[in-house]
Design an enzyme around this catalytic site. Structure first.
Site, PDB file in Angstrom:
ATOM      1  CG  HIS A 114      -0.372   0.280   2.522  1.00 42.19           C
ATOM      2  ND1 HIS A 114      -0.012  -0.730   3.390  1.00 42.19           N
ATOM      3  CD2 HIS A 114      -0.059   1.445   3.151  1.00 42.19           C
ATOM      4  CE1 HIS A 114       0.476  -0.191   4.499  1.00 42.19           C
ATOM      5  NE2 HIS A 114       0.456   1.123   4.376  1.00 42.19           N
ATOM      6  CG  ASP A 144       0.100  -4.114   2.901  1.00 40.32           C
ATOM      7  OD1 ASP A 144       0.140  -3.534   1.809  1.00 40.32           O
ATOM      8  OD2 ASP A 144       0.139  -3.523   3.993  1.00 40.32           O
ATOM      9  N   GLY A 217       3.439   6.549   8.178  1.00 42.24           N
ATOM     10  CA  GLY A 217       4.797   6.682   7.661  1.00 42.24           C
ATOM     11  C   GLY A 217       5.694   5.549   8.106  1.00 42.24           C
ATOM     12  CG  ASN A 218       6.542   4.032  12.096  1.00 44.54           C
ATOM     13  OD1 ASN A 218       6.033   4.877  12.832  1.00 44.54           O
ATOM     14  ND2 ASN A 218       7.831   3.725  12.151  1.00 44.54           N
ATOM     15  CB  SER A 219       3.226   1.720   6.175  1.00 39.72           C
ATOM     16  OG  SER A 219       2.027   1.759   6.893  1.00 39.72           O
ATOM     17  CG  LEU A 274      -7.274 -28.272   1.278  1.00 39.76           C
ATOM     18  CD1 LEU A 274      -6.430 -29.378   0.655  1.00 39.76           C
ATOM     19  CD2 LEU A 274      -7.128 -28.287   2.793  1.00 39.76           C
ATOM     20  N   GLY A 275      -8.915 -25.571  -1.387  1.00 37.85           N
ATOM     21  CA  GLY A 275     -10.260 -25.509  -1.946  1.00 37.85           C
ATOM     22  C   GLY A 275     -11.342 -25.809  -0.933  1.00 37.85           C
TER      23      GLY A 275
END
Length: 473
Positions: A114, A144, A217-219, A274-275
Site C-alpha cells: 500500500h 501487503d 509513515g512507519n508502514s 486446498l479448496g
C-alpha cells in the site's frame, strides 16, 4: 496508511529470477547495555538504522476536462469565453510516504504494497538525506508486501531473524519515518502472535502484534529484535484517531522472506490452495457435532472445482493436521497451505463421524473459490422453535441473492430478536441449507430435522459463504 473502521469498538485499522540468500546469522549484540544504571539499545540502533529507509512515491493523475464542448469556437464566443483555446486541465501529483528495509547489499528493498500502490516514480531516501531512484520488482496485495530495487551501489542490510521463534514478551524496536519527521526508533514488546485484522486483500495474515509506537509513515519499516535482526515489516495500527495507541501489527519476517523470494524470481506470488471454506470450532459446535474437543478446523464447505473435493474431503470434516503439523484455527491452516507451492502433495489428518483418517491432496493454485450449495415456491412461513420466518428459495430468489439457480434451502425473511436463531447469529437474508446434517428444502424438512434433536446445527449460506451455527430452541 489505510484506515478501516472497526464498528464494535469504534476504532480504525491503519495500514500503517533469482532467490536472495537469507541472512539469518549476526553477531550477538548485548541488549540492553547497562551503564551507570541506565539501559540502552544504542548499539542495536547503530547497526539497524542504515538499512531502514524512507520511501517516497508519486503518481500523476490527469484531471478530467469537464466541458469538452467548449472546444467549439462558436460556443466559446456565445458564452463570452473568448476565441482562445480551452484551458487545458492541469495534471495532479499524488504523493505517498512510507518506510522500507534494505535486505540485500545490491539494493533490494522490502516495503508494504500500500506504500507504493499505483506509484509511477519511487524514491528511496536514506537516513542521512541521500536519495536514489528505485523500480518496482513486484507487489503482492494479499500479504501487503512489495519489493523494490535500487539502481546502483552497495548497501547496508538487515539480517533476517526467524519470526517463528519470536515469543510473546520479547523486546522489539520499530524503526521508520513516522509522519515524515525523519527516522525514528521506538521500543516495546511482542504483545501477541498470529493476529488477523481482515484488512489485507487476500487475508493471508499472521501478524505479530506489538506495543512499540507505530504511526503513519512507519508502514514498510522494520520491527527488529534485540540482536538487530529483522523479525517483521510494520504494516498496520489499530487506532480511533490515526495515532499510536500501542496496538500495531507487523508482517512476520518468514512470510516476508517467502514473498520476497517469489517476487524477485518471477514477479508474482504463487500460493497453494486446498479448496475449502473453514470456521473455528467452538465448544458449542463441537458438542452439537458429537466431538470430544475443539481441536482442529471445521470444513464448512468445499469448492466444487478445488483440490479437496477431488481428494474426498467433505463438508463437516474436521482437519486436525497437515503433514503431521497440528492446526487449530482457520488462519493457521490457510497460511500453511498458502505458503506451500501449488502441485505439492500434502497429507491431511481429519476426523469424520468420530473416526480419524488421512487423505492425500495435491494442492491447486490459489484463485477465487466457488462454494457449492444444494439445490419450491411458497410464501414465508414461521420457523417455529427457532424464531424465524422462512421461505423456500426459488430460482428467482436465488438470482436476486446472487446465488446459482439450482441453490435450494430456506431463505430467512425475518428473525425474532429474542429467539434461538437470533442468539446463534442467524440474520435476515441467510439461506438455511442443512439442519442437523439433513438437507433442507421446505419448512417440513426443517421441522422434521428439529424433531430429532433438542438443538439445531444449521448450515448457513450468507452471501455465497457457508458456515455452521448451533441454535438451542
Amino acid at each position: 496508511m489505510r484506515i478501516l473502521l472497526a464498528v464494535a469498538v469504534a476504532t480504525a485499522l491503519i495500514s500503517c529470477n533469482r532467490t536472495i540468500e537469507p541472512q539469518r546469522s549476526s553477531p550477538a549484540v548485548s541488549a540492553p547495555i547497562v551503564q551507570n544504571g541506565q539501559q540502552s539499545f544504542a548499539e542495536v540502533v547503530e547497526r539497524v538504522s542504515p538499512a531502514v529507509v524512507t520511501i517516497r512515491s508519486e503518481r500523476r493523475v490527469r484531471a478530467p476536462q469537464q466541458f469538452p464542448f467548449f472546444n467549439d469556437p462558436m460556443l466559446r464566443e456565445f458564452f463570452g469565453l473568448g476565441r482562445g483555446g480551452p484551458q487545458a486541465p492541469r495534471d495532479q501529483i499524488q504523493r505517498g510516504l512510507g518506510s522500507g528495509v534494505i535486505v540485500s547489499e545490491d539494493g533490494y528493498v522490502l516495503t508494504n504494497h500500500h506504500v507504493i500502490d499505483g506509484a509511477q516514480e519511487i524514491t528511496v531516501e536514506f537516513a542521512e538525506g541521500r536519495t536514489q531512484k528505485a523500480r518496482l520488482i513486484g507487489s503482492d496485495p494479499p500479504s501487503d508486501l512489495a519489493v523494490l530495487k535500487m539502481s546502483s551501489g552497495r548497501h547496508a542490510t538487515l539480517p533476517l531473524g526467524d519470526s517463528d521463534k519470536v515469543r510473546v514478551g520479547d523486546v522489539v524496536l520499530a524503526v521508520g519515518n513516522p509522519l515524515g519527521i525523519g527516522q525514528t526508533v521506538t521500543s516495546g514488546i511482542i504483545s501477541a502472535k498470529g493476529r488477523r485484522t481482515g484488512l489485507s486483500d487476500g487475508s493471508f495474515e499472521d501478524f505479530l502484534q506489538t506495543d512499540a509506537a507505530i504511526n503513519r509513515g512507519n508502514s514498510g519499516g522494520a520491527l527488529v529484535n534485540t540482536r538487530g535482526e529483522l523479525i517483521g515489516i510494520n504494516s498496520q495500527i489499530l487506532s480511533p484517531s490515526g495515532g499510536n495507541i500501542g496496538i500495531g501489527f507487523a508482517i512476520p519476517s518468514n512470510m516476508a522472506q517467502e514473498v520476497r523470494d517469489q517476487l524477485v524470481k518471477r514477479g508474482k506470488v504463487q500460493r497453494g490452495q486446498l479448496g475449502i471454506f473453514t470456521q473455528q470450532l467452538t465448544e458449542e459446535l463441537a458438542e452439537s457435532l458429537g466431538l470430544k474437543d475443539t481441536a482442529g478446523v471445521l470444513v464448512s464447505d468445499v469448492d466444487r472445482n478445488g483440490a479437496a473435493i477431488k481428494a474426498g474431503i467433505r463438508r463437516g470434516d474436521v482437519i486436525r493436521k497437515i503433514d503431521n503439523e497440528v492446526v487449530n484455527n482457520p488462519n493457521a491452516l490457510r497460511n500453511k497451505i498458502a505458503m506451500t507451492s501449488p502441485g505439492t502433495e500434502v497429507t491431511i489428518t481429519l476426523l469424520r463421524e468420530g473416526k480419524e483418517q488421512q487423505i492425500k491432496v495435491k494442492l491447486g493454485e490459489a484463485q477465487p473459490m466457488t462454494a457449492p450449495s444444494e439445490g419450491g415456491d411458497g410464501a414465508p412461513q414461521q420457523g417455529g422453535r427457532l424464531g424465524i420466518s422462512v421461505q423456500p428459495v426459488t430460482p428467482e430468489i436465488a438470482r436476486d441473492l446472487g446465488l446459482r439457480p439450482d441453490v435450494g434451502g430456506l431463505l430467512v425473511r425475518d428473525v425474532d430478536p429474542s429467539g434461538a436463531a437470533a442468539e446463534a447469529g442467524v440474520q435476515p437474508g441467510d439461506v438455511i441449507i442443512e439442519a442437523n446434517r439433513q438437507p433442507i428444502r421446505t419448512t417440513a424438512d426443517l421441522q422434521k430435522a428439529l424433531e430429532r434433536s433438542g438443538q439445531a446445527v444449521l448450515l448457513i449460506n450468507r452471501q455465497g459463504r457457508t458456515f455452521f451455527v448451533t441454535a438451542r430452541p
